[in-house]
Design an enzyme around this catalytic site. Structure first.
Site, PDB file in Angstrom:
ATOM      1  N   SER A  11       0.859  -1.192   0.000  1.00  0.00           N
ATOM      2  CA  SER A  11       0.000   0.000   0.000  1.00  0.00           C
ATOM      3  C   SER A  11       0.887   1.232   0.000  1.00  0.00           C
ATOM      4  CB  SER A  11      -0.902   0.003   1.234  1.00  0.00           C
ATOM      5  OG  SER A  11      -1.416   1.302   1.413  1.00  0.00           O
ATOM      6  N   HIS A  36      -1.216  -1.093  -4.347  1.00  0.00           N
ATOM      7  CA  HIS A  36      -2.478  -0.754  -3.689  1.00  0.00           C
ATOM      8  C   HIS A  36      -2.506   0.750  -3.401  1.00  0.00           C
ATOM      9  CE1 HIS A  36      -6.036  -1.774  -1.216  1.00  0.00           C
ATOM     10  NE2 HIS A  36      -5.582  -0.894  -0.337  1.00  0.00           N
ATOM     11  N   ASP A  38      -4.668   3.848  -1.815  1.00  0.00           N
ATOM     12  CA  ASP A  38      -5.768   4.146  -0.896  1.00  0.00           C
ATOM     13  C   ASP A  38      -6.281   5.568  -1.086  1.00  0.00           C
ATOM     14  OD1 ASP A  38      -6.036   1.737   0.749  1.00  0.00           O
ATOM     15  OD2 ASP A  38      -3.979   2.163   1.372  1.00  0.00           O
ATOM     16  N   MET A  40      -8.894   8.369  -0.004  1.00  0.00           N
ATOM     17  CA  MET A  40      -9.762   8.727   1.135  1.00  0.00           C
ATOM     18  C   MET A  40     -10.270  10.151   0.970  1.00  0.00           C
ATOM     19  SD  MET A  40      -7.539   7.164   4.275  1.00  0.00           S
ATOM     20  CE  MET A  40      -6.662   5.612   4.122  1.00  0.00           C
ATOM     21  N   HIS A  69      -8.286   1.442  -4.098  1.00  0.00           N
ATOM     22  CA  HIS A  69      -9.234   1.205  -2.999  1.00  0.00           C
ATOM     23  C   HIS A  69      -9.913   2.539  -2.673  1.00  0.00           C
ATOM     24  CE1 HIS A  69      -9.594  -0.096   1.556  1.00  0.00           C
ATOM     25  NE2 HIS A  69     -10.780   0.075   0.978  1.00  0.00           N
ATOM     26  N   MET A  71     -12.079   4.691  -0.636  1.00  0.00           N
ATOM     27  CA  MET A  71     -12.766   4.900   0.648  1.00  0.00           C
ATOM     28  C   MET A  71     -13.422   6.266   0.582  1.00  0.00           C
ATOM     29  SD  MET A  71      -9.731   3.259   2.944  1.00  0.00           S
ATOM     30  CE  MET A  71      -8.601   3.432   1.581  1.00  0.00           C
ATOM     31  N   MET A 140     -11.635  -5.730   5.141  1.00  0.00           N
ATOM     32  CA  MET A 140     -10.870  -4.833   6.021  1.00  0.00           C
ATOM     33  C   MET A 140     -10.619  -5.516   7.360  1.00  0.00           C
ATOM     34  SD  MET A 140     -10.188  -2.185   4.253  1.00  0.00           S
ATOM     35  CE  MET A 140      -9.221  -1.468   5.576  1.00  0.00           C
ATOM     36  N   ASP A 178      -6.883  -6.472   4.071  1.00  0.00           N
ATOM     37  CA  ASP A 178      -6.258  -5.150   4.150  1.00  0.00           C
ATOM     38  C   ASP A 178      -6.283  -4.597   5.575  1.00  0.00           C
ATOM     39  OD1 ASP A 178      -5.244  -2.657   3.560  1.00  0.00           O
ATOM     40  OD2 ASP A 178      -6.976  -1.971   2.408  1.00  0.00           O
TER      41      ASP A 178
HETATM   42  C1  DX5 Z   1      -6.386   1.543   5.569  1.00  0.00           C
HETATM   43  C2  DX5 Z   1      -5.936   1.231   4.159  1.00  0.00           C
HETATM   44  C3  DX5 Z   1      -4.846   0.225   4.095  1.00  0.00           C
HETATM   45  C4  DX5 Z   1      -3.584   0.644   4.754  1.00  0.00           C
HETATM   46  C5  DX5 Z   1      -2.878  -0.568   5.255  1.00  0.00           C
HETATM   47  O1  DX5 Z   1      -7.525   2.315   5.538  1.00  0.00           O
HETATM   48  O2  DX5 Z   1      -7.015   0.753   3.388  1.00  0.00           O
HETATM   49  O3  DX5 Z   1      -4.597  -0.177   2.753  1.00  0.00           O
HETATM   50  O4  DX5 Z   1      -2.705   1.361   3.911  1.00  0.00           O
HETATM   51  O5  DX5 Z   1      -1.789  -0.164   5.984  1.00  0.00           O
HETATM   52  P1  DX5 Z   1      -1.108  -1.137   7.029  1.00  0.00           P
HETATM   53  O6  DX5 Z   1      -0.589  -2.303   6.254  1.00  0.00           O
HETATM   54  O7  DX5 Z   1      -0.033  -0.282   7.605  1.00  0.00           O
HETATM   55  O8  DX5 Z   1      -2.148  -1.526   8.031  1.00  0.00           O
HETATM   56 ZN    ZN Z   2      -6.513  -0.137   1.400  1.00  0.00          ZN
END
Ligand code: DX5
Ligand code: ZN
Length: 221
Positions: A11, A36, A38, A40, A69, A71, A140, A178
């Site tokens: 990620s 990956h 993320d 947000m 991903h 969010m 998750m 994840d």
């Molecule tokens: C959290 C993200 C994850 C995050 C994972 O909301 O969706 O992808 O980056 O990070 P680690 O591996 O540090 O938990």
């Molecule tokens: Zn993620």
């Protein structure tokens, strides 16, 4: 799928954004199967990260599969932009999509693979009707919003249950997990039925990211 090695998706949330190109090169060299990303929005989750512009930059640095991903609330508004930017896979949250089936069809109609993610408090039963239409489920194992959180232990049972549902309803679907993945817990996560491990902190903050990657990818499912 037994005997196949585990897919690893670093990620980039935990990457060094002052030198993103090198971080991506490191992940690529370590054998990353997906990058990956993320996204947000500060509404669906209590944090803001980046949009299609960064996805485009990541895609320009690597031929690796870009796994996005989302969010974000009402993701339909931006799905086309994220695919145009270079995402090969788009995962939306069940909790953020009132018309999930339409959203999944929309992602596929634009040529990307479609995934659905659920939060730790969301039951697997919410995926039952959509499971046959998915390329991927992203389970998750922390509450989304931040990297570096602790793995929620009850996720293991949830993975095993999802594994059973997958075998019955859609054997080609990929199970990704994840949040809070470490070298220590990855074994039981894969044993429970995960095909792909998302790892932010565990990969990018490792003393030796390549060694960590080879351990995680060396797990057999
Ligand atoms: C959290 C993200 C994850 C995050 C994972 O909301 O969706 O992808 O980056 O990070 P680690 O591996 O540090 O938990
Ligand atoms: Zn993620």
């Amino acid at each position: 799928m037994s005997g196949t090695s585990t897919l690893l998706a670093p990620s980039i949330l935990s990457a060094d954004f002052t030198d993103l190109r090198s971080s991506i090169a490191l992940a690529e060299k370590a054998g990353a199967d997906w990058m990956h990303c993320d996204v947000m929005d500060g509404v669906f989750v209590p944090n803001i990260t980046f949009g299609p512009f960064i996805i485009q930059a990541v895609a320009a640095c690597t031929p690796t599969i870009i796994d996005t991903h989302l969010m974000i609330t009402d993701p339909d508004r931006f799905i086309a932009d994220f695919i145009k930017a270079g995402s090969h896979q788009i995962t939306v949250h069940q909790e953020a999509c009132p018309h999930l089936h339409r959203t999944v069809q929309y992602i596929r109609s634009l040529g990307a693979k479609a995934g659905v993610s659920i939060n730790p408090a969301t039951p697997l039963s919410t995926l039952e009707s959509i499971l046959p239409d998915l390329d991927l489920v992203l389970l998750m194992s922390v509450n989304p919003g931040f990297g570096g959180q602790k793995f929620i232990p009850s996720s293991v049972e949830k993975i095993a249950k999802l594994h059973g549902m997958r075998n019955e309803m859609n054997p080609d679907m990929v199970i990704a997990v994840d949040g809070g993945i470490t070298e220590e817990n990855a074994g039981e996560v894969v044993e429970a039925g995960a095909d792909a491990l998302i790892a932010g902190t565990a990969f990018f903050r490792a003393e030796n990211p390549e060694a960590t990657a080879s351990k995680l990818r060396g797990l057999h499912r």
